[in-house]
Design a protein around this motif. Sequence first.
Motif, short mmCIF file in Angstrom:
data_model
loop_
_atom_site.label_atom_id
_atom_site.label_comp_id
_atom_site.label_asym_id
_atom_site.label_seq_id
_atom_site.Cartn_x
_atom_site.Cartn_y
_atom_site.Cartn_z
N THR A 40 46.64 45.71 33.61
CA THR A 40 46.00 46.92 34.12
C THR A 40 44.73 46.53 34.86
O THR A 40 43.89 45.81 34.32
CB THR A 40 45.67 47.90 32.98
OG1 THR A 40 46.87 48.25 32.30
CG2 THR A 40 45.02 49.16 33.53
N VAL A 41 44.61 46.99 36.10
CA VAL A 41 43.44 46.64 36.91
C VAL A 41 42.62 47.89 37.19
O VAL A 41 43.16 48.99 37.37
CB VAL A 41 43.85 45.96 38.23
CG1 VAL A 41 44.52 44.63 37.97
CG2 VAL A 41 44.80 46.86 39.04
N GLY A 42 41.31 47.72 37.24
CA GLY A 42 40.41 48.83 37.55
C GLY A 42 40.05 48.85 39.02
O GLY A 42 40.56 48.06 39.83
N ALA A 43 39.14 49.72 39.38
CA ALA A 43 38.70 49.83 40.77
C ALA A 43 37.87 48.61 41.15
O ALA A 43 37.02 48.14 40.37
CB ALA A 43 37.88 51.10 40.96
N LEU A 45 51.68 49.40 40.36
CA LEU A 45 51.40 48.80 41.66
C LEU A 45 52.45 47.77 42.04
O LEU A 45 52.82 47.65 43.21
CB LEU A 45 50.02 48.13 41.65
CG LEU A 45 48.79 48.98 41.45
CD1 LEU A 45 47.55 48.11 41.52
CD2 LEU A 45 48.72 50.10 42.48
N TYR A 48 49.46 47.65 36.76
CA TYR A 48 49.17 49.08 36.85
C TYR A 48 47.72 49.32 37.24
O TYR A 48 46.84 48.51 36.95
CB TYR A 48 49.41 49.77 35.49
CG TYR A 48 50.84 49.78 35.03
CD1 TYR A 48 51.67 50.88 35.28
CD2 TYR A 48 51.37 48.71 34.32
CE1 TYR A 48 52.99 50.90 34.84
CE2 TYR A 48 52.69 48.73 33.88
CZ TYR A 48 53.48 49.83 34.15
OH TYR A 48 54.79 49.85 33.71
N GLN A 49 47.48 50.47 37.87
CA GLN A 49 46.13 50.99 38.09
C GLN A 49 46.15 52.49 37.88
O GLN A 49 46.97 53.20 38.49
CB GLN A 49 45.63 50.67 39.51
CG GLN A 49 44.19 51.14 39.73
CD GLN A 49 43.71 50.91 41.15
OE1 GLN A 49 44.50 50.72 42.07
NE2 GLN A 49 42.40 50.94 41.35
N ASN A 50 45.28 52.97 37.00
CA ASN A 50 45.22 54.40 36.67
C ASN A 50 46.58 54.96 36.26
O ASN A 50 46.96 56.07 36.62
CB ASN A 50 44.67 55.20 37.86
CG ASN A 50 43.25 54.81 38.23
OD1 ASN A 50 42.45 54.49 37.35
ND2 ASN A 50 42.94 54.82 39.51
N SER A 93 38.68 45.54 41.32
CA SER A 93 38.96 44.32 40.56
C SER A 93 39.90 43.41 41.34
O SER A 93 40.62 43.86 42.24
CB SER A 93 39.56 44.66 39.19
OG SER A 93 40.77 45.40 39.34
N THR A 149 41.87 45.57 44.40
CA THR A 149 41.83 47.03 44.48
C THR A 149 40.57 47.56 45.15
O THR A 149 40.30 48.76 45.10
CB THR A 149 41.96 47.64 43.07
OG1 THR A 149 40.89 47.15 42.24
CG2 THR A 149 43.29 47.27 42.44
N ASP A 195 36.58 47.83 35.95
CA ASP A 195 36.11 47.93 37.33
C ASP A 195 35.28 46.71 37.74
O ASP A 195 34.35 46.30 37.02
CB ASP A 195 35.26 49.19 37.51
CG ASP A 195 36.07 50.46 37.32
OD1 ASP A 195 37.31 50.37 37.20
OD2 ASP A 195 35.46 51.55 37.29
#
Length: 269
Positions: free
Chosen positions: A123-126, A165, A159-161, A128, A199, A97
């Motif tokens: 993979t990306v967080g909130a 994406l 991807y996220q969660n 980011s 994001t 994040d």
Amino acid sequence: MINELKIATGLRNGKTYLKESFYTRPFKLADVGLDRHDPALYLTLMSSSPGILDGDVYDIQVQLAAHTRLQLQTQSYQRIFQMEQEARQTMQVMLEDGAMLSYIPHPLVPHKNAVFKAHNKITVGAGSRLLWGEIVTCGRKLSGEVFQFKLLRNLTEIYQNGRLLLKDNQVMAPALIPPEVMGQLEGHTHQATFIYVDTTPGANLFEENIRALIPGDIVCGVTRAAGPAVVARMLAQGGEQLYDCLQRIATAIWTNEIVHYTNTSEHER
């Protein structure tokens, strides 16, 4: 030959530092940060090898801790030598994040009969932000090796969660799909891809501002993805031309200068 690189960042007193690094030959890392007051980390990925050889397997892992900022650079053009079989590269990237990563590598130069398969899983967080680039050349143009490689495949998944994406799958096989035909490169010899992901809720992805930074001698298209991402695809006749363009866009976003550019900017084509 299996070649490994692992990078992990950490946050200390508001500054990003290299928390963990592991690499095998031919990899090497260099800290190229010049301003000790800059909270971001600047690393250059170096290699003692002349390029990617037949049978090479590259395994790269990059993990950014929450609210860290990393700009990962490369040393020079990446040559992909003549092969009898293939070479492969896997790059796994994790942004926690609030983290931000900029990765604009130098162009790939596939030699005659080269076979290279790359898979990037990100993979990306909130909250980011990701700045991601790729440039592919036709080969050793001045040596007459124009599109004489066998296969070049680059698959990028973001991807996220656990939700996809963006998926970008580029496949070039000149003997099967001539690059000069309609719908392919159409007379151009070099292509570039720039991906920007943010994001942060309600983030401005600057589609028009990115387009305004691409000069008129580069053919381009800028597209908003289904998720919080923008993809720019570019065609030109030179690798340095595209590399400079991607660097200009990434720097503008990295330094927040891009918010000052509008459709009437002097940078517009």
